[in-house]
Write a protein that holds these residues in place. Structure first.
Motif, PDB file in Angstrom:
ATOM      1  N   ASN A 178       0.905  -1.106   0.038  1.00  0.00           N
ATOM      2  CA  ASN A 178       0.057   0.015   0.105  1.00  0.00           C
ATOM      3  C   ASN A 178       0.727   1.140   0.020  1.00  0.00           C
ATOM      4  O   ASN A 178       1.593   1.618   1.041  1.00  0.00           O
TER       5      ASN A 178
ATOM      6  N   GLY B 124      -0.155   4.268   0.019  1.00  0.00           N
ATOM      7  CA  GLY B 124      -0.553   5.257   0.843  1.00  0.00           C
ATOM      8  C   GLY B 124      -0.059   5.089   2.246  1.00  0.00           C
ATOM      9  O   GLY B 124       0.240   6.198   2.821  1.00  0.00           O
ATOM     10  N   ARG B 125       0.551   3.911   2.728  1.00  0.00           N
ATOM     11  CA  ARG B 125       1.072   3.826   4.071  1.00  0.00           C
ATOM     12  C   ARG B 125       2.482   4.423   3.829  1.00  0.00           C
ATOM     13  O   ARG B 125       3.001   4.805   5.055  1.00  0.00           O
TER      14      ARG B 125
ATOM     15  N   LEU C  55       3.380   6.781   2.112  1.00  0.00           N
ATOM     16  CA  LEU C  55       3.205   8.358   2.048  1.00  0.00           C
ATOM     17  C   LEU C  55       2.831   8.767   3.530  1.00  0.00           C
ATOM     18  O   LEU C  55       3.334   9.841   4.042  1.00  0.00           O
ATOM     19  N   ALA C  56       2.080   8.019   4.159  1.00  0.00           N
ATOM     20  CA  ALA C  56       1.640   8.339   5.620  1.00  0.00           C
ATOM     21  C   ALA C  56       3.036   8.417   6.436  1.00  0.00           C
ATOM     22  O   ALA C  56       3.150   9.483   7.595  1.00  0.00           O
ATOM     23  N   GLN C  57       3.843   7.433   6.319  1.00  0.00           N
ATOM     24  CA  GLN C  57       4.791   7.179   7.164  1.00  0.00           C
ATOM     25  C   GLN C  57       6.017   8.495   6.975  1.00  0.00           C
ATOM     26  O   GLN C  57       6.574   9.030   7.741  1.00  0.00           O
TER      27      GLN C  57
ATOM     28  N   THR D 277       5.392  11.418   5.563  1.00  0.00           N
ATOM     29  CA  THR D 277       4.657  12.585   5.734  1.00  0.00           C
ATOM     30  C   THR D 277       5.119  12.658   7.396  1.00  0.00           C
ATOM     31  O   THR D 277       5.558  14.227   7.866  1.00  0.00           O
ATOM     32  N   GLU D 278       5.124  11.860   8.387  1.00  0.00           N
ATOM     33  CA  GLU D 278       5.623  12.211   9.652  1.00  0.00           C
ATOM     34  C   GLU D 278       7.199  12.056   9.891  1.00  0.00           C
ATOM     35  O   GLU D 278       7.697  12.839  10.857  1.00  0.00           O
TER      36      GLU D 278
ATOM     37  N   HIS E  74       7.873  15.801   9.237  1.00  0.00           N
ATOM     38  CA  HIS E  74       7.622  16.522  10.238  1.00  0.00           C
ATOM     39  C   HIS E  74       8.759  16.542  11.479  1.00  0.00           C
ATOM     40  O   HIS E  74       9.304  17.513  12.081  1.00  0.00           O
TER      41      HIS E  74
ATOM     42  N   ILE F 171       4.621  18.437   3.368  1.00  0.00           N
ATOM     43  CA  ILE F 171       4.196  17.956   2.076  1.00  0.00           C
ATOM     44  C   ILE F 171       3.010  18.484   1.501  1.00  0.00           C
ATOM     45  O   ILE F 171       1.965  18.684   2.206  1.00  0.00           O
TER      46      ILE F 171
ATOM     47  N   ILE G  52       0.170  16.101  -3.549  1.00  0.00           N
ATOM     48  CA  ILE G  52       0.149  14.694  -3.579  1.00  0.00           C
ATOM     49  C   ILE G  52      -0.813  14.335  -4.387  1.00  0.00           C
ATOM     50  O   ILE G  52      -2.081  14.684  -4.556  1.00  0.00           O
TER      51      ILE G  52
ATOM     52  N   PRO H  57      -3.716   1.952  -3.063  1.00  0.00           N
ATOM     53  CA  PRO H  57      -2.852   2.544  -3.836  1.00  0.00           C
ATOM     54  C   PRO H  57      -1.519   2.066  -4.355  1.00  0.00           C
ATOM     55  O   PRO H  57      -0.911   1.608  -3.708  1.00  0.00           O
TER      56      PRO H  57
END
Lengths: 416, 416
Positions: free
Chosen positions: A241, A243-244, A246-248, A250-251, A254, A268, A271, A282
């Motif tokens: 995935n 999308g995961r 992207l999630a990780q 993103t953090e 930060h 970011i 997207i 995804p």
């Protein structure tokens, strides 16, 4: 006989009216503007600016990047012009002031000189740089980047938007591809007036920001690839995935930016998810990381850490990580003489001021590489910019234009 | 005199040729198909299917949702028809078999009966349900949902795509809004042949999946709202980055789904970021969570935990979380008699088979609420579906159609 005294001021009402007239072109959906670069709306905005410049007795030059140069002659044929300006293009959901204030502030400066019959030894050129925003065609500050030789003209023409349209074709389509070779102009100095786009001046009650440095920038375009598959029938352990990823990441962005406080930032903003369907996991995500810092060392360390850790994060999820640079510049330090002219102007006019770092990239950051450059900032409400609710007061705009007027006159030399 | 023996089989070559012919309409960019619902390509696919049906002696009915019903008469005027079918619409980057196999497998069944001169007491109706995919116009299985009374017709017509176009207007535009009232048809039974869209049958070397249950589904459309601001000039502590909300909820969805293994799944497939610009912190992110489970209790617990924790995650980031349901159904259990007919058919024909749960939603899951229903599944390569590389073999397709033929004949009753 004009003197550089505290009674020499621009016409704040006229400046405001021009800002409001320009904002009618390419209106947004929520009170702001959508006048993206080399769109029909951009073409219409350019025509209005050209008419105003011609009414003010200036002559217009247009270069092959579509950048507009409106010239008010000086008395000395050999004197290099003093340039002012910014950009008329906006974000897709942008405000009425970002960029526009710097162009129309320059126009107001010339109108004021005309009203008062003030002549300068050096010509004054009011500039509208093409595609500062970079939203439709990355990178940002594209025309000023070509102007200083950072990008090739042909490369700029080949930039494509989300629909696959090319910048060069669109520039030609709207009728603003000029003949003048890009980057041939020599400048005595360049001054850019801009809203702060941050919350500091308003919070501290300052009228004017004297910009001493800019933030450096790294834009990293990332592609995380997994495997498209059905959200219902692919068992959890068999998923890849994106999308995961992207999630990780993103953090991670930060977390890295938080190591270099208080000056660094990272996020970011853009997207694209593929195929972006409710019932498909995804298979690919493309996004751009935006890191900035006024400290070069911080900027380099943030980028290096991201490029080391993001592939590891993705690998642990069964994903692959690829990246390329889609924009970068090192932190600029503006010309001490020009910065002093801005600070002197604010002092002379009695405006409260403070030195400040520009958080955003600006055309001035590129021009600083080829000419003595400085920036003037005025506050904006709640630090809000790149947003339709972006707002300033007429008084803030007028103070910024006044300071611009004085800094330019100190540099362009009033003819007695 | 035809008998339900193991030599009674469909024509696998003819079925395959029809699949390939249909795949020429609305080709994708990577070998698959983009024949999304109520597009021009969908209209063209419908016309080809209609021609084939008429060539096979069937008569076509079209209801107000555009669903196509091709009828082969039975010998008993009072006997309820046996329905077969699936859907011809595809994902934007879909394969050649998802849905199409079930429609053209039904057509092949009728062609085979014609070849062999077999008559049935009950009529047989081959169905193409409109908008099964739900990608362009959510929710999925829209027409079958209206058929069973789950959705209102007018509500369905008002569904909008990403461009703001309405489903009803687009259905009319392509010329496939029929006059027949939706849901008036009574069925003796409904059988749907479909590719597995998962990896199990291929991994275990089974020819046929006898579908006993379907997964229930919850689609939760979420909106996380922060504050658009400039990526460069907004200090980190002052940010309200909706992208970070998306990141943390993405991981939360995964964590929750992992609690209900091995049957439950959860992911986010569709994400829209606003304003989606490289240098603007996302002010809003809209996305849809897809939770599925064949166990109703698991499904309800997953949804409840998400709706409890996601707002907390967002609040901690200074964001707000809002949600609405954009699709839901409870796990269906298919009709024991119809399931037995499928299992008997596979046995009789000598195909290896196993009972299976359908991971994806299908029109059969809705029709199961109003008529005895079952599904036949055949393997697909690598479990891949909703992907242009989706693939099956001619033999798998033929085996599926053979089982469909036998299950339908057992139900529609061969006339001696």
């Amino acid at each position: 006989m004009a003197k550089l005294g505290d009674n020499l001021r621009t016409n704040g009402d006229r400046l405001w009216d021009s800002l409001m007239d320009m904002a009618k072109i390419g209106p947004g959906v929520a009170g702001g503007n959508n006048r993206q670069t080399v769109t029909d709306a951009d073409g219409e905005g350019r025509r209005l600016f050209q008419k105003w410049c011609e009414d003010a007795g200036m002559t217009m030059g247009v270069d092959q990047m579509g950048t507009m140069f409106a010239r008010r002659e000086g008395t000395d044929p050999d004197a290099l012009p003093v340039y002012v300006g910014s950009h008329l293009d906006t974000q897709p959901t942008g405000g009425k002031y970002d960029g526009v204030l710097g162009v129309l502030g320059g126009l107001e400066l010339v109108r004021t000189l005309n009203d008062l019959g003030i002549r300068t030894r050096h010509p004054i050129v009011v500039t509208n740089w093409t595609n500062e925003e970079g939203t439709r065609f990355a990178p940002a500050m594209l025309a000023s980047g070509v102007f200083i030789g950072e990008h090739d003209l042909d490369w700029a023409y080949e930039r494509t938007d989300a629909k696959g349209l090319k910048f060069g074709d669109e520039l030609e389509r709207i009728g603003w591809k000029g003949d003048e070779q890009v980057g041939q102009r020599k400048m005595k100095a360049f001054f850019e007036l801009h809203i702060e786009q941050g919350p500091i001046l308003e919070a501290e009650g300052k009228d004017i920001g004297v910009v001493t440095h800019g933030q450096g920038l790294r834009w990293i375009e990332c592609t995380i690839t997994g495997k498209e598959s059905h959200t219902g029938s692919t068992p959890m352990p068999m998923r890849k995935n994106a999308g995961r990823g992207l999630a990780q990441v993103t953090e991670l962005v930060h977390e890295i930016a938080m190591k270099y406080q208080p000056t660094a930032v990272g996020a970011i903003g853009h997207i694209d998810v593929y195929p972006n369907s409710r019932n498909v996991i995804p298979g690919k995500v493309v996004f751009t990381i935006d890191f900035r810092s006024p400290i070069l060392d911080s900027l380099q360390k943030m980028e290096a850490e991201l490029l080391e850790r993001a592939p590891q994060v993705c690998e642990a999820l069964g994903l692959t990580f690829a990246h390329k640079s889609s924009g970068q510049f090192d932190p600029p330090e503006f010309d001490k003489g020009c910065v002093a002219a801005v600070r002197n102007a604010a002092e002379r006019l009695g405006y409260s001021h403070r030195d400040i770092v520009s958080g955003a990239g600006h055309d001035a950051c590129w021009i600083n590489k080829v000419a003595p450059t400085a920036m003037v900032m005025c506050p904006c409400v709640d630090g809000l910019s790149h947003h339709e609710a972006e707002d300033i007061t007429k008084e803030w705009a007028a103070a910024g234009a006044d300071v611009l007027l004085h800094a330019v006159l100190e540099t362009a030399e009033i003819v007695e």
